[in-house]
Write a protein that holds these residues in place. Sequence first.
Motif, mmCIF file in Angstrom:
data_model
loop_
_atom_site.group_PDB
_atom_site.id
_atom_site.type_symbol
_atom_site.label_atom_id
_atom_site.label_comp_id
_atom_site.label_asym_id
_atom_site.label_seq_id
_atom_site.Cartn_x
_atom_site.Cartn_y
_atom_site.Cartn_z
ATOM 1 N N ALA A 1 12.891 24.431 1.354
ATOM 2 C CA ALA A 1 11.448 24.166 1.362
ATOM 3 C C ALA A 1 11.148 22.808 0.732
ATOM 4 O O ALA A 1 10.352 22.016 1.266
ATOM 5 N N ARG B 1 14.580 27.877 -1.483
ATOM 6 C CA ARG B 1 13.744 26.976 -2.275
ATOM 7 C C ARG B 1 14.146 25.510 -2.072
ATOM 8 O O ARG B 1 13.290 24.631 -1.956
ATOM 9 N N THR C 1 7.949 28.485 1.961
ATOM 10 C CA THR C 1 7.282 28.727 0.683
ATOM 11 C C THR C 1 6.607 30.097 0.692
ATOM 12 O O THR C 1 6.689 30.861 -0.282
#
Length: 362
Positions: free
Chosen positions: A37, A34, A78
């Motif tokens: 990204a 995460r 993602t």
Amino acid sequence: TLSLHDALPISAWSATAGRLAGQAREAESAGHTRSAAARWLRAASYYAQATEQADATGNFAELWELHRDAWDRFADLTTAIGDTLIEPISVPYEDTTLPGYVFRTPGPGARRCLIYVNGSDGAVTGAWARCAAAALPRGWTVVTVDGPGQNAALMRQQIPFRPDWEAVLTPLIDQVTTWTGIDATRIAVLGVSQAGFWVPRAVAHEHRVAAAVADPGLVDVSTTMLQHLPGFLRKALDAGDRDKFDKEMEWGLKFSPRQRDMLTWRMRPYGVTSFFDFFRAAEQYRLTDADFAAISCPMLITDPEHEQFWPGQPARLAEALTGPVTLMAFTAAEGADGHCEPMAAGLRGERVLDWLDEHVPA
């Protein structure tokens, strides 16, 4: 007013982007998907800002590719996480295809589809920041395409702008309506910046759109170019004197390298190198009385205070339409003035998406 974009040199934007790209790779290696990204998305945004100043240095194409690579890495990571899917698509266009992306969340059921149309020079990151990130939790599937003169269609395919955007919207809707999980009766279109012209033009000819947004609403794109021409150049343009116009422009721009760089940047997506051809091409980007009369879907037109490129045109468009129309003001008092409300993205998104929820219910 000097903006942050004007204040920082290209090296600052690209260096920051490069630093973030390095941090994104480190996060990937450490398994922090995460964070990786998010850093790739920021890197893509900064590379995109660098491209806006790249004409003077000649490395526009290199920076643009770095921006797109960072964006694609954001999209891939993602999607791998799984709660938001960002997938590339290809849309038929004349004898080729146009590249784009679909943003959706997993799960069954027929959903609304919101088509995001970028502006004349907007990066693909805008599709996320100005549309998809806020629209997905409301139950929209979001689609964006690099149309003629935009992003990959320009950089990789050398396809220039065109005023009749229904040539893009119609084949896109043809494709979207075949997808499982899309309700063909609940398709909306949102256009920003110069797409405030393209969207009204397209929905005047493509009538499968349930509601449309122009942020801001435009009637005549050419005014922002023509207003800077002195009288003698305007006469040469109107007279069709191409040689005189180009010679006078060449002479005048010798004394203003920054203006030359800006004009070169603005001319690129029109696919022309002649100054005369550029200004003449811009004159084709005007809505007609027939366009106004043909728009039947509800339209939201944003009207930001201190609109610096097309002042007064949102109200002109709203007044000219014969169908349902909402003119939505954004003011300096709420920090939401200026072209496309850059300092109030959250407020702008809430109001626009609330209007869409009312006109294309979930």
